[in-house]
Design a protein around this motif. Sequence first.
Motif, mmCIF file in Angstrom:
data_model
loop_
_atom_site.group_PDB
_atom_site.id
_atom_site.type_symbol
_atom_site.label_atom_id
_atom_site.label_comp_id
_atom_site.label_asym_id
_atom_site.label_seq_id
_atom_site.Cartn_x
_atom_site.Cartn_y
_atom_site.Cartn_z
ATOM 1 N N ALA A 190 0.823 -1.201 0.000
ATOM 2 C CA ALA A 190 0.000 0.000 0.000
ATOM 3 C C ALA A 190 0.862 1.259 0.000
ATOM 4 O O ALA A 190 0.515 2.261 -0.646
ATOM 5 N N LEU A 191 1.969 1.228 0.707
ATOM 6 C CA LEU A 191 2.865 2.382 0.719
ATOM 7 C C LEU A 191 3.591 2.542 -0.613
ATOM 8 O O LEU A 191 3.872 3.655 -1.046
ATOM 9 N N ASP A 192 3.884 1.418 -1.263
ATOM 10 C CA ASP A 192 4.440 1.503 -2.610
ATOM 11 C C ASP A 192 3.450 2.209 -3.542
ATOM 12 O O ASP A 192 3.817 3.078 -4.334
ATOM 13 N N SER A 193 2.178 1.806 -3.456
ATOM 14 C CA SER A 193 1.145 2.439 -4.282
ATOM 15 C C SER A 193 1.033 3.924 -3.980
ATOM 16 O O SER A 193 0.838 4.743 -4.889
ATOM 17 N N ALA A 194 1.146 4.282 -2.714
ATOM 18 C CA ALA A 194 1.087 5.691 -2.324
ATOM 19 C C ALA A 194 2.222 6.476 -2.962
ATOM 20 O O ALA A 194 2.033 7.613 -3.426
ATOM 21 N N ALA A 195 3.414 5.887 -3.006
ATOM 22 C CA ALA A 195 4.575 6.575 -3.590
ATOM 23 C C ALA A 195 4.430 6.731 -5.095
ATOM 24 O O ALA A 195 4.701 7.802 -5.651
ATOM 25 N N VAL A 196 4.001 5.667 -5.774
ATOM 26 C CA VAL A 196 3.811 5.733 -7.225
ATOM 27 C C VAL A 196 2.764 6.785 -7.572
ATOM 28 O O VAL A 196 2.933 7.579 -8.501
ATOM 29 N N GLY A 197 1.669 6.802 -6.813
ATOM 30 C CA GLY A 197 0.598 7.761 -7.076
ATOM 31 C C GLY A 197 1.036 9.195 -6.880
ATOM 32 O O GLY A 197 0.709 10.075 -7.690
ATOM 33 N N TYR A 198 1.776 9.446 -5.812
ATOM 34 C CA TYR A 198 2.236 10.813 -5.553
ATOM 35 C C TYR A 198 3.139 11.294 -6.680
ATOM 36 O O TYR A 198 2.987 12.415 -7.180
ATOM 37 N N ARG A 199 4.090 10.461 -7.079
ATOM 38 C CA ARG A 199 5.029 10.885 -8.117
ATOM 39 C C ARG A 199 4.326 11.104 -9.452
ATOM 40 O O ARG A 199 4.684 12.008 -10.210
ATOM 41 N N PHE A 200 3.329 10.266 -9.738
ATOM 42 C CA PHE A 200 2.597 10.435 -11.001
ATOM 43 C C PHE A 200 1.902 11.787 -11.036
ATOM 44 O O PHE A 200 2.006 12.527 -12.033
ATOM 45 N N LEU A 201 1.182 12.126 -9.978
ATOM 46 C CA LEU A 201 0.469 13.412 -9.962
ATOM 47 C C LEU A 201 1.442 14.581 -9.938
ATOM 48 O O LEU A 201 1.210 15.598 -10.594
ATOM 49 N N ARG A 202 2.507 14.452 -9.190
ATOM 50 C CA ARG A 202 3.497 15.550 -9.103
ATOM 51 C C ARG A 202 4.152 15.814 -10.451
ATOM 52 O O ARG A 202 4.395 16.984 -10.811
#
Length: 316
Positions: A300-312
């Motif tokens: 879940a934390l991996d998904s959180a990191a991927v999602g943040y970087r994508f939006l940023r």
Amino acid sequence: MFTDHSETGRLFGRRALLRSGAVLAAAAGVAGTVAAPAQAGRAPAGAPGGRRRIPVDRISIQLYTVRDVLTADPAGTIAALADIGYTKVETAGTAGLTAAAFRALLDANGIRATSGHFGIPQPFDATAWRATLADARTLGCHFVVHPFFGVGANGPIRDAAVWRAFAQDLNRAGAIARQAGFDFGYHNHHFEFLPLADGSGRTPFELLTSVADPRLVHLELDLYWSWRGTADPVDLLREHRGRVRQFHCKDMNIDSGFADLGTGLIDFRRIFARPEAAGVREYIVERDDAGTGDRAPEDALDSAAVGYRFLRDLRF
């Protein structure tokens, strides 16, 4: 590299770096198998895509994404989210802590709970709702959002009278929330886009949005669930101009299941570039199945990191 705050941090640090790279590589491999609009949403951050970007202070995460690791290790999980770059979250409960204790944990990590999912009482109870809003105030929320409606004992609700009564309850809740200084919203799933059973051809979403007062009830548009309901988010933005103030940003794989943000079929650039999206104040990362099934909790934390970087990094 992520700071090693706890057991959660130790599990997350190296795995996130390895896995996020693998996810992006996999996305590139899938690109040739999907339609052109979806490819645009997954293009590398540096690829041409416009000059606009999402301000980082509008990027948030729905904590339901990390619910298992958050319950097991609240301090480590919040610290890991801060390390990723999140400064805002949307709550879905407080991991067994009091609202005050959870707020203190967020404050210690420089994170604000600007939004929260809080179900309105059914049947509606104004006193109970005011007590819920007191917790939202303690947490520091500006947005309070009803998270789920549309399923009864016999499956999806398709009775127009039930939806109309619920929309009227949303108005009651929204009026009380507005008096208390909150911005009250409704979060959709796909049930809202089934046809009603009355033969009118209307959907619950159409009925709900016509009965719920836009001055009292804004929309937190879940982009994945809209697609699952075969409702194009671009059309919904046009039809409800100015009413969509929050996006739930999650992606869809080729089997219509969940995917890490930016690795699936949804063309986010096409949605975000719409002029009607200018009023959206929060872009909230979410993956409903993160850390469940055959996925380890720390995924879940991996998904959180991927999602943040994508939006940023996205340009549109």
